[in-house]
Design a protein around this motif. Structure first.
Motif, PDB file in Angstrom:
ATOM      1  N   ARG A  55      -4.693  -8.401  -8.986  1.00  0.00           N
ATOM      2  CA  ARG A  55      -5.424  -7.329  -9.660  1.00  0.00           C
ATOM      3  C   ARG A  55      -5.569  -6.144  -8.711  1.00  0.00           C
ATOM      4  NH1 ARG A  55      -8.347  -9.902 -13.622  1.00  0.00           N
ATOM      5  NH2 ARG A  55      -8.335  -7.903 -14.723  1.00  0.00           N
ATOM      6  N   ALA A  56      -5.330  -4.960  -9.212  1.00  0.00           N
ATOM      7  CA  ALA A  56      -5.344  -3.758  -8.371  1.00  0.00           C
ATOM      8  C   ALA A  56      -6.658  -2.999  -8.506  1.00  0.00           C
ATOM      9  CB  ALA A  56      -4.179  -2.846  -8.744  1.00  0.00           C
ATOM     10  N   VAL A  57      -7.260  -2.708  -7.372  1.00  0.00           N
ATOM     11  CA  VAL A  57      -8.460  -1.881  -7.301  1.00  0.00           C
ATOM     12  C   VAL A  57      -8.095  -0.613  -6.529  1.00  0.00           C
ATOM     13  CG1 VAL A  57     -10.794  -1.669  -6.364  1.00  0.00           C
ATOM     14  CG2 VAL A  57     -10.044  -3.838  -7.385  1.00  0.00           C
ATOM     15  N   VAL A  58      -8.186   0.531  -7.166  1.00  0.00           N
ATOM     16  CA  VAL A  58      -7.878   1.797  -6.507  1.00  0.00           C
ATOM     17  C   VAL A  58      -9.108   2.266  -5.740  1.00  0.00           C
ATOM     18  CG1 VAL A  58      -7.374   4.241  -6.892  1.00  0.00           C
ATOM     19  CG2 VAL A  58      -6.090   2.485  -8.128  1.00  0.00           C
ATOM     20  N   LEU A  59      -8.904   2.574  -4.464  1.00  0.00           N
ATOM     21  CA  LEU A  59      -9.969   3.059  -3.590  1.00  0.00           C
ATOM     22  C   LEU A  59      -9.488   4.374  -2.990  1.00  0.00           C
ATOM     23  CD1 LEU A  59     -12.718   2.575  -2.231  1.00  0.00           C
ATOM     24  CD2 LEU A  59     -11.518   1.288  -0.452  1.00  0.00           C
ATOM     25  N   THR A  60     -10.091   5.489  -3.394  1.00  0.00           N
ATOM     26  CA  THR A  60      -9.540   6.799  -3.067  1.00  0.00           C
ATOM     27  C   THR A  60     -10.642   7.818  -2.786  1.00  0.00           C
ATOM     28  OG1 THR A  60      -8.196   8.629  -3.932  1.00  0.00           O
ATOM     29  CG2 THR A  60      -9.462   7.358  -5.518  1.00  0.00           C
ATOM     30  N   MET A  61     -10.260   8.917  -2.175  1.00  0.00           N
ATOM     31  CA  MET A  61     -11.192  10.015  -1.943  1.00  0.00           C
ATOM     32  C   MET A  61     -11.257  10.948  -3.143  1.00  0.00           C
ATOM     33  SD  MET A  61      -8.936  12.415   0.639  1.00  0.00           S
ATOM     34  CE  MET A  61     -10.118  13.759   0.571  1.00  0.00           C
ATOM     35  N   ALA A  97       1.078   5.792  -6.444  1.00  0.00           N
ATOM     36  CA  ALA A  97       0.269   4.677  -6.924  1.00  0.00           C
ATOM     37  C   ALA A  97       0.755   4.166  -8.279  1.00  0.00           C
ATOM     38  CB  ALA A  97      -1.191   5.105  -7.006  1.00  0.00           C
ATOM     39  N   ALA A  98       1.192   5.070  -9.152  1.00  0.00           N
ATOM     40  CA  ALA A  98       1.654   4.637 -10.477  1.00  0.00           C
ATOM     41  C   ALA A  98       2.847   3.694 -10.360  1.00  0.00           C
ATOM     42  CB  ALA A  98       2.017   5.851 -11.326  1.00  0.00           C
ATOM     43  N   VAL A  99       3.784   4.023  -9.473  1.00  0.00           N
ATOM     44  CA  VAL A  99       4.964   3.172  -9.276  1.00  0.00           C
ATOM     45  C   VAL A  99       4.546   1.822  -8.695  1.00  0.00           C
ATOM     46  CG1 VAL A  99       7.131   2.904  -8.015  1.00  0.00           C
ATOM     47  CG2 VAL A  99       6.515   5.126  -8.983  1.00  0.00           C
ATOM     48  N   VAL A 100       3.676   1.855  -7.701  1.00  0.00           N
ATOM     49  CA  VAL A 100       3.211   0.607  -7.085  1.00  0.00           C
ATOM     50  C   VAL A 100       2.522  -0.267  -8.130  1.00  0.00           C
ATOM     51  CG1 VAL A 100       1.621  -0.391  -5.394  1.00  0.00           C
ATOM     52  CG2 VAL A 100       2.982   1.617  -4.791  1.00  0.00           C
ATOM     53  N   LEU A 101       1.690   0.328  -8.956  1.00  0.00           N
ATOM     54  CA  LEU A 101       0.956  -0.443  -9.962  1.00  0.00           C
ATOM     55  C   LEU A 101       1.896  -1.056 -11.005  1.00  0.00           C
ATOM     56  CD1 LEU A 101      -2.064   1.976 -10.412  1.00  0.00           C
ATOM     57  CD2 LEU A 101      -2.176  -0.366  -9.528  1.00  0.00           C
ATOM     58  N   ARG A 102       2.887  -0.293 -11.414  1.00  0.00           N
ATOM     59  CA  ARG A 102       3.843  -0.837 -12.393  1.00  0.00           C
ATOM     60  C   ARG A 102       4.657  -1.983 -11.788  1.00  0.00           C
ATOM     61  NH1 ARG A 102       4.988   4.886 -13.420  1.00  0.00           N
ATOM     62  NH2 ARG A 102       3.771   5.573 -15.219  1.00  0.00           N
ATOM     63  N   GLN A 103       5.091  -1.803 -10.537  1.00  0.00           N
ATOM     64  CA  GLN A 103       5.829  -2.865  -9.853  1.00  0.00           C
ATOM     65  C   GLN A 103       4.944  -4.095  -9.664  1.00  0.00           C
ATOM     66  OE1 GLN A 103       9.043  -2.628  -9.816  1.00  0.00           O
ATOM     67  NE2 GLN A 103       9.650  -1.895  -7.798  1.00  0.00           N
ATOM     68  N   ARG A 113       2.464  -5.054 -11.529  1.00  0.00           N
ATOM     69  CA  ARG A 113       2.286  -5.722 -12.817  1.00  0.00           C
ATOM     70  C   ARG A 113       3.514  -6.558 -13.174  1.00  0.00           C
ATOM     71  NH1 ARG A 113       0.036  -1.958 -17.481  1.00  0.00           N
ATOM     72  NH2 ARG A 113       1.985  -0.871 -17.044  1.00  0.00           N
ATOM     73  N   ARG A 114       4.695  -6.083 -12.754  1.00  0.00           N
ATOM     74  CA  ARG A 114       5.932  -6.810 -13.069  1.00  0.00           C
ATOM     75  C   ARG A 114       6.191  -7.966 -12.108  1.00  0.00           C
ATOM     76  NH1 ARG A 114      11.347  -6.357 -11.545  1.00  0.00           N
ATOM     77  NH2 ARG A 114      10.869  -4.619 -10.139  1.00  0.00           N
ATOM     78  N   LEU A 115       5.966  -7.742 -10.807  1.00  0.00           N
ATOM     79  CA  LEU A 115       6.334  -8.728  -9.795  1.00  0.00           C
ATOM     80  C   LEU A 115       5.193  -9.676  -9.421  1.00  0.00           C
ATOM     81  CD1 LEU A 115       8.315  -6.339  -7.407  1.00  0.00           C
ATOM     82  CD2 LEU A 115       9.272  -7.935  -9.086  1.00  0.00           C
ATOM     83  N   CYS A 116       3.961  -9.213  -9.533  1.00  0.00           N
ATOM     84  CA  CYS A 116       2.801 -10.016  -9.116  1.00  0.00           C
ATOM     85  C   CYS A 116       1.714  -9.926 -10.183  1.00  0.00           C
ATOM     86  CB  CYS A 116       2.255  -9.531  -7.777  1.00  0.00           C
ATOM     87  SG  CYS A 116       3.480  -9.304  -6.494  1.00  0.00           S
ATOM     88  N   ALA A 168       5.741  -0.997   1.383  1.00  0.00           N
ATOM     89  CA  ALA A 168       5.141  -2.107   2.125  1.00  0.00           C
ATOM     90  C   ALA A 168       4.063  -2.795   1.301  1.00  0.00           C
ATOM     91  CB  ALA A 168       4.554  -1.603   3.441  1.00  0.00           C
ATOM     92  N   ALA A 169       3.334  -2.028   0.494  1.00  0.00           N
ATOM     93  CA  ALA A 169       2.293  -2.620  -0.355  1.00  0.00           C
ATOM     94  C   ALA A 169       2.904  -3.579  -1.376  1.00  0.00           C
ATOM     95  CB  ALA A 169       1.506  -1.521  -1.054  1.00  0.00           C
ATOM     96  N   ILE A 170       4.006  -3.148  -1.970  1.00  0.00           N
ATOM     97  CA  ILE A 170       4.676  -4.006  -2.955  1.00  0.00           C
ATOM     98  C   ILE A 170       5.215  -5.266  -2.283  1.00  0.00           C
ATOM     99  CG2 ILE A 170       6.621  -4.166  -4.559  1.00  0.00           C
ATOM    100  CD1 ILE A 170       6.297  -1.079  -4.934  1.00  0.00           C
ATOM    101  N   ALA A 171       5.897  -5.091  -1.139  1.00  0.00           N
ATOM    102  CA  ALA A 171       6.464  -6.234  -0.412  1.00  0.00           C
ATOM    103  C   ALA A 171       5.373  -7.207   0.022  1.00  0.00           C
ATOM    104  CB  ALA A 171       7.253  -5.745   0.798  1.00  0.00           C
ATOM    105  N   LEU A 172       4.248  -6.668   0.477  1.00  0.00           N
ATOM    106  CA  LEU A 172       3.137  -7.509   0.914  1.00  0.00           C
ATOM    107  C   LEU A 172       2.604  -8.356  -0.228  1.00  0.00           C
ATOM    108  CD1 LEU A 172       0.932  -8.348   2.950  1.00  0.00           C
ATOM    109  CD2 LEU A 172      -0.318  -6.262   2.301  1.00  0.00           C
ATOM    110  N   CYS A 173       2.460  -7.743  -1.391  1.00  0.00           N
ATOM    111  CA  CYS A 173       1.938  -8.490  -2.540  1.00  0.00           C
ATOM    112  C   CYS A 173       2.928  -9.547  -3.013  1.00  0.00           C
ATOM    113  CB  CYS A 173       1.589  -7.528  -3.677  1.00  0.00           C
ATOM    114  SG  CYS A 173       0.130  -6.529  -3.339  1.00  0.00           S
ATOM    115  N   VAL A 174       4.203  -9.234  -2.976  1.00  0.00           N
ATOM    116  CA  VAL A 174       5.213 -10.217  -3.355  1.00  0.00           C
ATOM    117  C   VAL A 174       5.181 -11.411  -2.405  1.00  0.00           C
ATOM    118  CG1 VAL A 174       7.692 -10.644  -3.511  1.00  0.00           C
ATOM    119  CG2 VAL A 174       6.727  -8.554  -4.495  1.00  0.00           C
ATOM    120  N   GLU A 175       5.012 -11.138  -1.116  1.00  0.00           N
ATOM    121  CA  GLU A 175       5.021 -12.208  -0.117  1.00  0.00           C
ATOM    122  C   GLU A 175       3.736 -13.029  -0.128  1.00  0.00           C
ATOM    123  OE1 GLU A 175       5.119 -12.805   4.757  1.00  0.00           O
ATOM    124  OE2 GLU A 175       5.421 -10.820   3.879  1.00  0.00           O
ATOM    125  N   ARG A 176       2.592 -12.359  -0.176  1.00  0.00           N
ATOM    126  CA  ARG A 176       1.309 -13.053  -0.014  1.00  0.00           C
ATOM    127  C   ARG A 176       0.619 -13.400  -1.336  1.00  0.00           C
ATOM    128  NH1 ARG A 176      -0.373 -12.028   5.345  1.00  0.00           N
ATOM    129  NH2 ARG A 176       1.563 -12.020   6.574  1.00  0.00           N
TER     130      ARG A 176
END
Length: 224
Positions: free
Chosen positions: A83-89, A68-74, A76-79, A44-52
């Motif tokens: 810019r990606a900011v990782v927010l994690t515990m 996260a690694a897959v999402v970030l690579r996708q 970088r390729r699609l959008c 959904a994160a990838i689809a959202l970025c492609v759409e918006r």
């Protein structure tokens, strides 16, 4: 540095609804920021970025779906403009290293203050090549040491720990308990190990690691 007038659009990707609600409210209080969508899993994160096509994606490292690694690579390729900011515990040098290698421009732990989060998002939307980190001194020192001593493609200290326990025929849950990390983190480390060793399974990874003297040979024979 704040933009002169341009609005910064932000997408949120985290599987905890209550946390997303809190982040959305914090960002909405800043006149420069506008949340344009939310996602609770990797696809959904990838689809959202492609759409918006948001300026910034705030991304958790542990959600259902691709890591996260897959999402970030996708991303970088699609959008490429997002810019990606990782927010994690997780205050973890191995994860920092992984996500920065995959294209994240900032790594923030969830203990930061609202002002730090807003500043990081606005900075990420700019053209600066600066990488922003909000981690403990211990993690930063370990990250610096890794970058100085670990060749590209080599297994990290944590990946070796996971591999040694895998060689003892421990399950992902048992490894997670032993290392005091989550099971999802174990799976992510195994995925990285497979890629670096060009392995197709746990057994294959252990055998290749033993053959390369990355782990002791008797460990490699313990996994059937």
């Amino acid at each position: 540095m704040r933009p002169a007038s341009a609005e910064v659009t932000v997408a949120l990707a985290d599987d905890q609804t209550l946390f997303r609600d809190g982040v959305r409210e914090m960002l909405a209080a800043d006149p420069y920021l506008r949340v344009v969508g939310e996602a609770a899993h990797g696809e959904a994160a990838i689809a959202l970025c492609v759409e918006r096509q948001p300026d910034v994606l705030l991304l958790d490292v542990e959600m259902p779906g691709p890591g996260a690694a897959v999402v970030l690579r996708q991303l970088r390729r699609l959008c490429p403009r997002t810019r990606a900011v990782v927010l994690t515990m997780h205050d973890d040098a191995d994860i920092v290293h992984e996500v920065l290698e995959c294209g994240a421009v900032a790594y923030l732990v969830k203990t930061i203050h609202r002002a730090e989060l807003v500043a990081a998002v606005i900075a990420a939307a700019g053209e600066s090549a600066t990488v922003r980190l909000s981690v403990s001194r211990r993690t930063l020192e370990r990250l610096v040491k890794q970058r100085r001593t670990t060749p590209e493609g080599a297994l990290t200290e944590r990946e070796l720990e996971v591999l040694r326990l895998t060689a003892q025929a421990l399950s992902n849950a048992q490894i997670a308990s032993r290392l005091r990390i989550t099971e999802a983190t174990v799976k992510r480390h195994l995925t990285n190990i497979y890629g670096k060793l060009q392995a197709v399974s746990r057994v294959d990874a252990v055998r290749k690691a033993a053959a390369a003297y990355l782990i002791e040979g008797n460990q490699g024979r313990s996994t059937k």
